[in-house]
Structures are given as C-alpha cells and as structure tokens.
Design a protein around this motif. Sequence first.
Motif, mmCIF file in Angstrom:
data_model
loop_
_atom_site.group_PDB
_atom_site.id
_atom_site.type_symbol
_atom_site.label_atom_id
_atom_site.label_comp_id
_atom_site.label_asym_id
_atom_site.label_seq_id
_atom_site.Cartn_x
_atom_site.Cartn_y
_atom_site.Cartn_z
ATOM 1 N N LEU A 175 0.829 -1.203 0.000
ATOM 2 C CA LEU A 175 0.000 0.000 0.000
ATOM 3 C C LEU A 175 0.865 1.256 0.000
ATOM 4 C CD1 LEU A 175 -2.953 -0.867 2.426
ATOM 5 C CD2 LEU A 175 -3.026 -0.618 -0.054
ATOM 6 N N PHE A 176 1.947 1.217 0.774
ATOM 7 C CA PHE A 176 2.871 2.357 0.773
ATOM 8 C C PHE A 176 3.487 2.550 -0.612
ATOM 9 C CE2 PHE A 176 2.874 1.972 5.433
ATOM 10 C CZ PHE A 176 2.838 3.311 5.787
ATOM 11 N N ILE A 177 3.849 1.435 -1.248
ATOM 12 C CA ILE A 177 4.441 1.511 -2.595
ATOM 13 C C ILE A 177 3.429 2.063 -3.591
ATOM 14 C CG2 ILE A 177 5.362 0.141 -4.506
ATOM 15 C CD1 ILE A 177 6.542 -1.755 -2.380
ATOM 16 N N PHE A 178 2.186 1.573 -3.511
ATOM 17 C CA PHE A 178 1.141 2.065 -4.405
ATOM 18 C C PHE A 178 0.927 3.562 -4.212
ATOM 19 C CE2 PHE A 178 -1.027 -2.350 -4.339
ATOM 20 C CZ PHE A 178 -0.100 -2.810 -5.256
ATOM 21 N N ASN A 179 0.948 3.981 -2.963
ATOM 22 C CA ASN A 179 0.742 5.398 -2.661
ATOM 23 C C ASN A 179 1.845 6.253 -3.276
ATOM 24 O OD1 ASN A 179 -0.659 7.544 -1.497
ATOM 25 N ND2 ASN A 179 0.532 7.455 0.388
ATOM 26 N N ILE A 180 3.083 5.774 -3.178
ATOM 27 C CA ILE A 180 4.215 6.503 -3.761
ATOM 28 C C ILE A 180 4.096 6.557 -5.279
ATOM 29 C CG2 ILE A 180 6.711 6.438 -4.126
ATOM 30 C CD1 ILE A 180 6.953 5.222 -1.306
ATOM 31 N N LEU A 181 3.712 5.435 -5.885
ATOM 32 C CA LEU A 181 3.546 5.394 -7.339
ATOM 33 C C LEU A 181 2.471 6.374 -7.801
ATOM 34 C CD1 LEU A 181 3.733 1.568 -8.147
ATOM 35 C CD2 LEU A 181 5.339 3.339 -8.886
ATOM 36 N N LEU A 182 1.356 6.393 -7.096
ATOM 37 C CA LEU A 182 0.255 7.270 -7.476
ATOM 38 C C LEU A 182 0.624 8.740 -7.321
ATOM 39 C CD1 LEU A 182 -2.715 5.294 -5.882
ATOM 40 C CD2 LEU A 182 -2.271 5.605 -8.321
ATOM 41 N N ARG A 183 1.461 9.020 -6.355
ATOM 42 C CA ARG A 183 1.869 10.409 -6.123
ATOM 43 C C ARG A 183 2.921 10.883 -7.128
ATOM 44 N NH1 ARG A 183 0.918 12.815 -1.051
ATOM 45 N NH2 ARG A 183 -0.306 11.531 0.383
ATOM 46 N N ASN A 184 3.766 9.963 -7.568
ATOM 47 C CA ASN A 184 4.943 10.381 -8.335
ATOM 48 C C ASN A 184 4.977 9.904 -9.782
ATOM 49 O OD1 ASN A 184 6.649 11.656 -6.086
ATOM 50 N ND2 ASN A 184 6.176 9.648 -5.223
ATOM 51 N N GLU A 185 4.148 8.941 -10.123
ATOM 52 C CA GLU A 185 4.150 8.414 -11.481
ATOM 53 C C GLU A 185 2.780 8.609 -12.120
ATOM 54 O OE1 GLU A 185 6.798 7.256 -12.968
ATOM 55 O OE2 GLU A 185 8.119 7.288 -11.215
ATOM 56 N N GLN A 186 2.767 8.836 -13.413
ATOM 57 C CA GLN A 186 1.513 9.013 -14.131
ATOM 58 C C GLN A 186 1.018 7.684 -14.691
ATOM 59 O OE1 GLN A 186 2.129 12.029 -17.105
ATOM 60 N NE2 GLN A 186 2.052 13.705 -15.633
ATOM 61 N N ASN A 187 -0.313 7.616 -14.864
ATOM 62 C CA ASN A 187 -0.957 6.477 -15.522
ATOM 63 C C ASN A 187 -0.706 5.143 -14.816
ATOM 64 O OD1 ASN A 187 -1.787 8.296 -17.587
ATOM 65 N ND2 ASN A 187 0.192 8.043 -18.602
ATOM 66 N N GLN A 188 -0.678 5.181 -13.492
ATOM 67 C CA GLN A 188 -0.516 3.949 -12.717
ATOM 68 C C GLN A 188 -1.844 3.476 -12.110
ATOM 69 O OE1 GLN A 188 2.536 2.323 -12.502
ATOM 70 N NE2 GLN A 188 3.115 3.890 -13.995
ATOM 71 N N GLU A 189 -2.874 4.302 -12.238
ATOM 72 C CA GLU A 189 -4.126 4.036 -11.524
ATOM 73 C C GLU A 189 -4.787 2.726 -11.943
ATOM 74 O OE1 GLU A 189 -3.424 8.445 -11.580
ATOM 75 O OE2 GLU A 189 -3.421 6.844 -13.071
ATOM 76 N N GLU A 190 -4.893 2.509 -13.231
ATOM 77 C CA GLU A 190 -5.601 1.320 -13.706
ATOM 78 C C GLU A 190 -4.882 0.040 -13.301
ATOM 79 O OE1 GLU A 190 -8.119 0.013 -17.658
ATOM 80 O OE2 GLU A 190 -6.797 1.758 -17.719
ATOM 81 N N MET A 191 -3.573 0.039 -13.396
ATOM 82 C CA MET A 191 -2.789 -1.131 -13.015
ATOM 83 C C MET A 191 -2.971 -1.440 -11.529
ATOM 84 S SD MET A 191 0.218 -1.957 -11.229
ATOM 85 C CE MET A 191 1.271 -0.512 -11.300
#
Length: 243
Positions: free
Chosen positions: A14-30
């Motif tokens: 969950l922490f990793i997902f949160n970081i990805l969503l904050r810092n990377e684009q187009n990660q939501e669907e995955m």
Amino acid sequence: LLLLLMWIGLSRPLFIFNILLRNEQNQEEMILHFLLDLSSQCGVSFPCTPSGTSFELNSRASLHAIEDDSSMNIKSVWDDVRLHLRRFLVNRLQSPHETNTATLKQQMQFKTQCIQHLLFLYPESEVLTKYQNMQNKLVSELLQNCVLSSCGETNFDKVVHGYQSSIPTLCTMIKEDLCILSGTIDPSSALMFINETYLDTITEEITILLERLCELQFKENALHIIKTSKISKKQRGTVHALG
C-alpha cells in the motif's frame, strides 16, 4: 506475486502504491486491477468504509502483517490510495473522450465498470451521492441550454419547444442509468436514484423557468400599462389644448 504479498503483509504494498500514485503518471488502472485481483483471488477484504473512518484490514486467508505498522498508518495510506483512485474513476466518468466514440452498449459497460470499481473503494451511499451530483449537473445544464435561445422572452411555446428537444437525450440518460444501476445496486435504490436525479431535477428546473417567465410577463404587462397610460394622458392633453 499475490502469494508473496500475503506473506509480507499489505502495509508495504500500500505504501508503494501510494508513492507510485503520487509520483508516477498512468498507474491508476494497473493498481486498481491489482487490488481487485488481490481481493478476488486471495480473499483479501479491503474495507469499504466511509471517508475518514477507522478500519482494520481483514482476510479470509491469514495475512502476516508487518507488526511495526500501526493500523492508523495503514488507514491513512489506504485512504490516500483509494482517494486517488476515486478521482481517476470520477474523471473517467466525466470525460467525454471515454464515451464519445463508443456505442451505447459500450458506454453502459464502461460506466458500469467504473461504478463497480467505486463501490469496491467506498460505501454505496457515498458512491451514489457522488454519481447523483454528476448526473444532476448534466440534467440541469441540458435543460438550461435547451431554453437559452428564449432567454429574456416570454414566448411560452418557444420554451416548450426547447424542452421537447431535450426529451430524447433525457430518455437515453434515464435508460442508461437504470440499466447500469439495476445490475449494480438494489432495484428499489436504483428507482429512487432515477426519481431524485431526473424527475425531481426536471421538476425543479421547470418550476424555476416558469417563475422566471411569470415574472417577465408581469414586468411586460406593467410596462405596457404604464406606456398606455402615458399615451392616454398625452392624447387627453392634446384634445384639451385643441379645445
């Protein structure tokens, strides 16, 4: 990978997902599909609590959670993740680019999937309220745009014609939402949604417009009376002067 997550616990992913969503684009669907798979394939039950409430992560399987992660930290991270995913899904629902090139059947399938994903993240009451606000706005804008050409006029027939032109679109919207919600929520809740979103909104918009028309007509009548009175006085003055 799913089994590995069950072993190490959910807090770190969950922490990793949160970081990805904050810092990377187009990660939501995955990330969204990953969470859905985790729930369906591994029996992980993600809490669908109202915004801002506490929860505990549960699973029908045994999750070996990291002990030094407090439930409050996990709650905060989960709230961040699902809030980001909610924005993503709502934006997709509101985006005309997602549905303009699709058939009606494809549009309904797309919206049904978005609603179901929102229901995975949040309680039904919150999801329906959010979606209802979106649809209310669309209905109001549609009705208002249909009578813009008659703005400032009191031609009732023209206003009626404007509303008549909106009927096909309204019927399509009602049919679409009825099909989407009937397969997603309780039928009685779906009917209540249709009644409040469409029938109540249409009644409210028509009431506002009729009040405006009556007010404009009253002003026009008053101006006509004043104008007629002035002409009459002027004519009497002219006759009196000639006499």
